[in-house]
Design a protein around this motif. Sequence first.
Motif, PDB file in Angstrom:
ATOM      1  N   GLY A 102      32.415  -0.884  57.300  1.00 54.13           N
ATOM      2  CA  GLY A 102      33.717  -0.279  57.582  1.00 54.13           C
ATOM      3  C   GLY A 102      33.649   0.679  58.749  1.00 54.13           C
ATOM      4  O   GLY A 102      32.842   0.556  59.651  1.00 54.13           O
ATOM      5  N   GLY A 103      34.512   1.674  58.712  1.00 57.55           N
ATOM      6  CA  GLY A 103      34.625   2.644  59.807  1.00 57.55           C
ATOM      7  C   GLY A 103      33.552   3.700  59.722  1.00 57.55           C
ATOM      8  O   GLY A 103      32.426   3.456  59.312  1.00 57.55           O
ATOM      9  N   LEU A 104      33.914   4.917  60.072  1.00 57.33           N
ATOM     10  CA  LEU A 104      32.955   6.021  60.087  1.00 57.33           C
ATOM     11  C   LEU A 104      32.511   6.430  58.690  1.00 57.33           C
ATOM     12  O   LEU A 104      31.541   7.165  58.561  1.00 57.33           O
ATOM     13  CB  LEU A 104      33.554   7.224  60.813  1.00 57.33           C
ATOM     14  N   GLY A 105      33.196   5.959  57.679  1.00 59.19           N
ATOM     15  CA  GLY A 105      32.813   6.303  56.315  1.00 59.19           C
ATOM     16  C   GLY A 105      31.402   5.844  55.986  1.00 59.19           C
ATOM     17  O   GLY A 105      30.734   6.420  55.150  1.00 59.19           O
ATOM     18  N   GLY A 106      30.924   4.793  56.661  1.00 58.94           N
ATOM     19  CA  GLY A 106      29.598   4.263  56.399  1.00 58.94           C
ATOM     20  C   GLY A 106      28.506   4.952  57.206  1.00 58.94           C
ATOM     21  O   GLY A 106      27.351   4.588  57.102  1.00 58.94           O
ATOM     22  N   LEU A 107      28.860   5.943  58.015  1.00 54.94           N
ATOM     23  CA  LEU A 107      27.892   6.620  58.855  1.00 54.94           C
ATOM     24  C   LEU A 107      26.950   7.470  58.007  1.00 54.94           C
ATOM     25  O   LEU A 107      27.383   8.298  57.213  1.00 54.94           O
ATOM     26  CB  LEU A 107      28.621   7.513  59.871  1.00 54.94           C
ATOM     27  N   ASP A 108      25.675   7.246  58.183  1.00 53.39           N
ATOM     28  CA  ASP A 108      24.655   7.964  57.424  1.00 53.39           C
ATOM     29  C   ASP A 108      24.266   9.213  58.202  1.00 53.39           C
ATOM     30  O   ASP A 108      23.514   9.144  59.180  1.00 53.39           O
ATOM     31  CB  ASP A 108      23.460   7.045  57.195  1.00 53.39           C
ATOM     32  N   MET A 109      24.770  10.368  57.786  1.00 53.09           N
ATOM     33  CA  MET A 109      24.500  11.614  58.496  1.00 53.09           C
ATOM     34  C   MET A 109      23.025  12.000  58.427  1.00 53.09           C
ATOM     35  O   MET A 109      22.493  12.587  59.369  1.00 53.09           O
ATOM     36  CB  MET A 109      25.374  12.752  57.943  1.00 53.09           C
ATOM     37  N   ALA A 110      22.358  11.636  57.372  1.00 47.28           N
ATOM     38  CA  ALA A 110      20.924  11.929  57.267  1.00 47.28           C
ATOM     39  C   ALA A 110      20.160  11.146  58.335  1.00 47.28           C
ATOM     40  O   ALA A 110      19.226  11.680  58.956  1.00 47.28           O
ATOM     41  CB  ALA A 110      20.405  11.598  55.878  1.00 47.28           C
TER      42      ALA A 110
END
Length: 167
Positions: A22-30
Amino acid sequence: MKRQQPIELFMPPNMLKAKAGGGLGGLDMAAMKRAEAAMDTLKTEFDDWMAQDVARLAEARKRHAATPDAGTRAALMRVAHDIKGQATTYDFPLIARVAGSLALLAGELPQDTAVSAALVDAHVNAIQVIHRQNLRSANDKTALQLCAELDARVKEALAKAPSKASG
C-alpha cells in the motif's frame, strides 16, 4: 436507431501497490533508522574514498600525459566520470562539477583530436585543490569562477574541434 449501451469503466487492480504493502502505511520506520545509521557510518569513509579517487585521477592524468592514446584517454574519462557520479554523495559538489567538465572534454572530443594537456592539468589541479581545501559548499565564489572558466575552456575546445559526424 440502435440503442447505445452505457459506458462501463473498469479499474484494474493495482497489483504492485498490493505487493508493496500500500501507501506510506507500510513504511518500516525502524528500517529507515537502520539505513540512516548505516549511511552515517559510511560517511566516515567518504573522505578516504574521495582521496583515493583524486589519486586515481592524478595517476590517469600522468599516464595520459606520458602516452596520449585512446586507451589512456578512455581511462582518464572513466575516472573523471566516476568522480562526477560519486563526489556529490561524498559531499564535494564542486569536484563533481569539475570532474563532469573533464569527462565531457575527454569523452566528446573526436578521437583524432588531441586533448589539451594544459586543460586536463587545470581540471585535475582544481579537483586536488578543492579536495585539499575541503571545499564542500557549492557556493564558494572563487571555486565557482574557476568552474565557470574551466567549463568555458571545454566548450571552446569542443567548438573548435572537427565534428564527430565529419570524421
